[in-house]
Scaffold this motif. Structure first.
Motif, PDB file in Angstrom:
ATOM      1  N   ILE A   5      -7.330   7.558 -21.280  1.00 19.17           N
ATOM      2  CA  ILE A   5      -6.310   8.436 -21.849  1.00 19.17           C
ATOM      3  C   ILE A   5      -6.930   9.590 -22.639  1.00 19.17           C
ATOM      4  O   ILE A   5      -6.462  10.716 -22.556  1.00 19.17           O
ATOM      5  CB  ILE A   5      -5.301   7.615 -22.674  1.00 19.17           C
ATOM      6  N   ASN A   6      -8.020   9.336 -23.356  1.00 21.77           N
ATOM      7  CA  ASN A   6      -8.673  10.431 -24.077  1.00 21.77           C
ATOM      8  C   ASN A   6      -9.222  11.482 -23.110  1.00 21.77           C
ATOM      9  O   ASN A   6      -9.203  12.677 -23.413  1.00 21.77           O
ATOM     10  CB  ASN A   6      -9.768   9.921 -25.006  1.00 21.77           C
ATOM     11  N   GLU A   7      -9.659  11.058 -21.928  1.00 21.18           N
ATOM     12  CA  GLU A   7     -10.161  12.005 -20.925  1.00 21.18           C
ATOM     13  C   GLU A   7      -9.016  12.850 -20.360  1.00 21.18           C
ATOM     14  O   GLU A   7      -9.168  14.052 -20.145  1.00 21.18           O
ATOM     15  CB  GLU A   7     -10.883  11.260 -19.802  1.00 21.18           C
ATOM     16  N   VAL A   8      -7.866  12.221 -20.135  1.00 20.27           N
ATOM     17  CA  VAL A   8      -6.684  12.958 -19.661  1.00 20.27           C
ATOM     18  C   VAL A   8      -6.278  13.992 -20.716  1.00 20.27           C
ATOM     19  O   VAL A   8      -6.041  15.160 -20.401  1.00 20.27           O
ATOM     20  CB  VAL A   8      -5.499  12.002 -19.365  1.00 20.27           C
ATOM     21  N   LEU A   9      -6.213  13.561 -21.977  1.00 25.51           N
ATOM     22  CA  LEU A   9      -5.809  14.472 -23.049  1.00 25.51           C
ATOM     23  C   LEU A   9      -6.793  15.636 -23.176  1.00 25.51           C
ATOM     24  O   LEU A   9      -6.393  16.771 -23.436  1.00 25.51           O
ATOM     25  CB  LEU A   9      -5.673  13.724 -24.379  1.00 25.51           C
ATOM     26  N   GLN A  10      -8.075  15.369 -22.965  1.00 24.42           N
ATOM     27  CA  GLN A  10      -9.077  16.434 -23.031  1.00 24.42           C
ATOM     28  C   GLN A  10      -8.876  17.442 -21.903  1.00 24.42           C
ATOM     29  O   GLN A  10      -8.938  18.644 -22.117  1.00 24.42           O
ATOM     30  CB  GLN A  10     -10.495  15.850 -22.992  1.00 24.42           C
ATOM     31  N   ILE A  22       1.158  20.777 -17.741  1.00 23.45           N
ATOM     32  CA  ILE A  22       2.239  19.935 -17.210  1.00 23.45           C
ATOM     33  C   ILE A  22       1.784  19.249 -15.925  1.00 23.45           C
ATOM     34  O   ILE A  22       1.985  18.053 -15.739  1.00 23.45           O
ATOM     35  CB  ILE A  22       3.516  20.778 -16.995  1.00 23.45           C
ATOM     36  N   ARG A  23       1.145  20.004 -15.026  1.00 23.16           N
ATOM     37  CA  ARG A  23       0.651  19.442 -13.764  1.00 23.16           C
ATOM     38  C   ARG A  23      -0.366  18.324 -14.028  1.00 23.16           C
ATOM     39  O   ARG A  23      -0.301  17.264 -13.409  1.00 23.16           O
ATOM     40  CB  ARG A  23       0.018  20.528 -12.883  1.00 23.16           C
ATOM     41  N   LEU A  24      -1.275  18.544 -14.977  1.00 24.49           N
ATOM     42  CA  LEU A  24      -2.284  17.508 -15.295  1.00 24.49           C
ATOM     43  C   LEU A  24      -1.622  16.252 -15.853  1.00 24.49           C
ATOM     44  O   LEU A  24      -1.993  15.133 -15.491  1.00 24.49           O
ATOM     45  CB  LEU A  24      -3.322  18.054 -16.277  1.00 24.49           C
ATOM     46  N   LEU A  25      -0.647  16.432 -16.749  1.00 20.37           N
ATOM     47  CA  LEU A  25       0.071  15.266 -17.288  1.00 20.37           C
ATOM     48  C   LEU A  25       0.746  14.499 -16.151  1.00 20.37           C
ATOM     49  O   LEU A  25       0.671  13.273 -16.084  1.00 20.37           O
ATOM     50  CB  LEU A  25       1.107  15.698 -18.324  1.00 20.37           C
ATOM     51  N   ASP A  27      -0.052  14.555 -12.919  1.00 21.37           N
ATOM     52  CA  ASP A  27      -1.070  13.993 -12.020  1.00 21.37           C
ATOM     53  C   ASP A  27      -1.646  12.686 -12.552  1.00 21.37           C
ATOM     54  O   ASP A  27      -2.084  11.825 -11.800  1.00 21.37           O
ATOM     55  CB  ASP A  27      -2.233  14.979 -11.798  1.00 21.37           C
ATOM     56  N   HIS A  28      -1.701  12.562 -13.886  1.00 21.67           N
ATOM     57  CA  HIS A  28      -2.300  11.377 -14.510  1.00 21.67           C
ATOM     58  C   HIS A  28      -1.229  10.502 -15.160  1.00 21.67           C
ATOM     59  O   HIS A  28      -1.519   9.740 -16.087  1.00 21.67           O
ATOM     60  CB  HIS A  28      -3.358  11.802 -15.529  1.00 21.67           C
ATOM     61  N   ASN A  29      -0.004  10.605 -14.666  1.00 23.17           N
ATOM     62  CA  ASN A  29       1.131   9.869 -15.209  1.00 23.17           C
ATOM     63  C   ASN A  29       0.934   8.361 -15.086  1.00 23.17           C
ATOM     64  O   ASN A  29       0.797   7.829 -13.994  1.00 23.17           O
ATOM     65  CB  ASN A  29       2.390  10.297 -14.452  1.00 23.17           C
ATOM     66  N   THR A  30       0.875   7.686 -16.229  1.00 20.27           N
ATOM     67  CA  THR A  30       0.830   6.220 -16.260  1.00 20.27           C
ATOM     68  C   THR A  30       1.757   5.757 -17.386  1.00 20.27           C
ATOM     69  O   THR A  30       2.096   6.543 -18.280  1.00 20.27           O
ATOM     70  CB  THR A  30      -0.592   5.686 -16.566  1.00 20.27           C
ATOM     71  N   GLN A  31       2.112   4.499 -17.343  1.00 20.39           N
ATOM     72  CA  GLN A  31       2.937   3.927 -18.415  1.00 20.39           C
ATOM     73  C   GLN A  31       2.227   4.084 -19.757  1.00 20.39           C
ATOM     74  O   GLN A  31       2.836   4.431 -20.757  1.00 20.39           O
ATOM     75  CB  GLN A  31       3.215   2.445 -18.130  1.00 20.39           C
ATOM     76  N   ALA A  32       0.915   3.856 -19.774  1.00 25.27           N
ATOM     77  CA  ALA A  32       0.159   3.937 -21.028  1.00 25.27           C
ATOM     78  C   ALA A  32       0.166   5.360 -21.590  1.00 25.27           C
ATOM     79  O   ALA A  32       0.391   5.559 -22.784  1.00 25.27           O
ATOM     80  CB  ALA A  32      -1.272   3.456 -20.812  1.00 25.27           C
ATOM     81  N   LEU A  33      -0.062   6.350 -20.737  1.00 26.05           N
ATOM     82  CA  LEU A  33      -0.065   7.738 -21.203  1.00 26.05           C
ATOM     83  C   LEU A  33       1.301   8.106 -21.772  1.00 26.05           C
ATOM     84  O   LEU A  33       1.396   8.660 -22.880  1.00 26.05           O
ATOM     85  CB  LEU A  33      -0.435   8.686 -20.055  1.00 26.05           C
ATOM     86  N   ARG A  34       2.367   7.784 -21.047  1.00 24.84           N
ATOM     87  CA  ARG A  34       3.712   8.095 -21.541  1.00 24.84           C
ATOM     88  C   ARG A  34       3.982   7.366 -22.858  1.00 24.84           C
ATOM     89  O   ARG A  34       4.526   7.953 -23.795  1.00 24.84           O
ATOM     90  CB  ARG A  34       4.775   7.741 -20.496  1.00 24.84           C
ATOM     91  N   SER A  35       3.593   6.096 -22.950  1.00 31.23           N
ATOM     92  CA  SER A  35       3.827   5.323 -24.181  1.00 31.23           C
ATOM     93  C   SER A  35       3.125   5.956 -25.378  1.00 31.23           C
ATOM     94  O   SER A  35       3.714   6.094 -26.450  1.00 31.23           O
ATOM     95  CB  SER A  35       3.330   3.881 -24.007  1.00 31.23           C
ATOM     96  N   ILE A  36       1.874   6.338 -25.190  1.00 33.21           N
ATOM     97  CA  ILE A  36       1.107   6.948 -26.287  1.00 33.21           C
ATOM     98  C   ILE A  36       1.749   8.272 -26.707  1.00 33.21           C
ATOM     99  O   ILE A  36       1.882   8.562 -27.900  1.00 33.21           O
ATOM    100  CB  ILE A  36      -0.368   7.170 -25.846  1.00 33.21           C
ATOM    101  N   LEU A  37       2.170   9.063 -25.744  1.00 30.22           N
ATOM    102  CA  LEU A  37       2.780  10.358 -26.063  1.00 30.22           C
ATOM    103  C   LEU A  37       4.129  10.179 -26.751  1.00 30.22           C
ATOM    104  O   LEU A  37       4.472  10.936 -27.669  1.00 30.22           O
ATOM    105  CB  LEU A  37       2.898  11.213 -24.793  1.00 30.22           C
ATOM    106  N   GLU A 107     -10.594   5.937 -26.498  1.00 28.41           N
ATOM    107  CA  GLU A 107      -9.209   5.435 -26.449  1.00 28.41           C
ATOM    108  C   GLU A 107      -8.782   4.878 -27.805  1.00 28.41           C
ATOM    109  O   GLU A 107      -7.621   4.983 -28.182  1.00 28.41           O
ATOM    110  CB  GLU A 107      -9.039   4.399 -25.339  1.00 28.41           C
ATOM    111  N   ALA A 108      -9.716   4.314 -28.564  1.00 27.40           N
ATOM    112  CA  ALA A 108      -9.386   3.840 -29.908  1.00 27.40           C
ATOM    113  C   ALA A 108      -8.973   5.026 -30.783  1.00 27.40           C
ATOM    114  O   ALA A 108      -8.013   4.942 -31.547  1.00 27.40           O
ATOM    115  CB  ALA A 108     -10.575   3.097 -30.518  1.00 27.40           C
ATOM    116  N   GLU A 109      -9.671   6.148 -30.629  1.00 27.91           N
ATOM    117  CA  GLU A 109      -9.322   7.355 -31.380  1.00 27.91           C
ATOM    118  C   GLU A 109      -7.908   7.813 -31.019  1.00 27.91           C
ATOM    119  O   GLU A 109      -7.117   8.177 -31.896  1.00 27.91           O
ATOM    120  CB  GLU A 109     -10.332   8.473 -31.084  1.00 27.91           C
TER     121      GLU A 109
END
Length: 143
Positions: A5-10, A22-25, A27-37, A107-109
């Motif tokens: 997730i930290n790599e996606v955010l970067q 928006i396209r990158l978000l 493309d890397h759409n996962t339950q974890a990414l959405r939950s964190i956001l 990811e801890a960060e």
């Protein structure tokens, strides 16, 4: 290989245009990414953990060999927010520390920043961008 997730955010942070972010978000759409956001940007979600620096030992295992990833652990996030679970505060805090120590340092960060709604201070990601990328998200408070 899936990005952490930290790599996606970067990658999103490095994108030059909102459209590219928006396209990158997406493309890397996962339950974890959405939950964190959601945790980070939804004001109705209140952390049950103390604000600020978390006293944990960052996992220094080489990338790819860490014990776990947010993608697998996001199902535990409800324990750390108001209305999620009614466990003792000391147990909640020790669970959070154990979770952080099992994740890669990056990811801890992410998780530490999300709990304090600070992801936008580290990466150039906005709620408006997230709302456009994931219109299916049901937000608590509209702000």
């Amino acid at each position: 290989m899936k990005l952490l997730i930290n790599e996606v955010l970067q990658k999103v942070s490095n994108a030059k245009t909102k459209k590219e972010k928006i396209r990158l978000l997406q493309d890397h759409n996962t339950q974890a990414l959405r939950s964190i956001l959601i945790v980070n940007f939804d004001e109705s979600i209140v952390s049950m953990l103390p604000e600020g620096t978390v006293p944990y030992q960052p996992n220094d295992a080489p990338l790819g060999t860490e014990h776990t990833v947010l993608e697998k652990e996001c199902r535990l996030l409800y324990h750390f927010f108001k209305g999620g679970s009614s466990i003792a505060q000391t147990k909640r805090e020790s669970m959070f520390i154990r979770l952080l120590e099992g994740l890669s340092a990056g990811e801890a960060e992410v998780l530490c920043l999300a709990k304090d709604k600070q992801i936008g201070k580290r990466w150039k990601v906005t709620r408006a961008c997230v709302e456009e990328a994931f219109p299916q998200i049901k937000w608590g408070n509209r702000s």
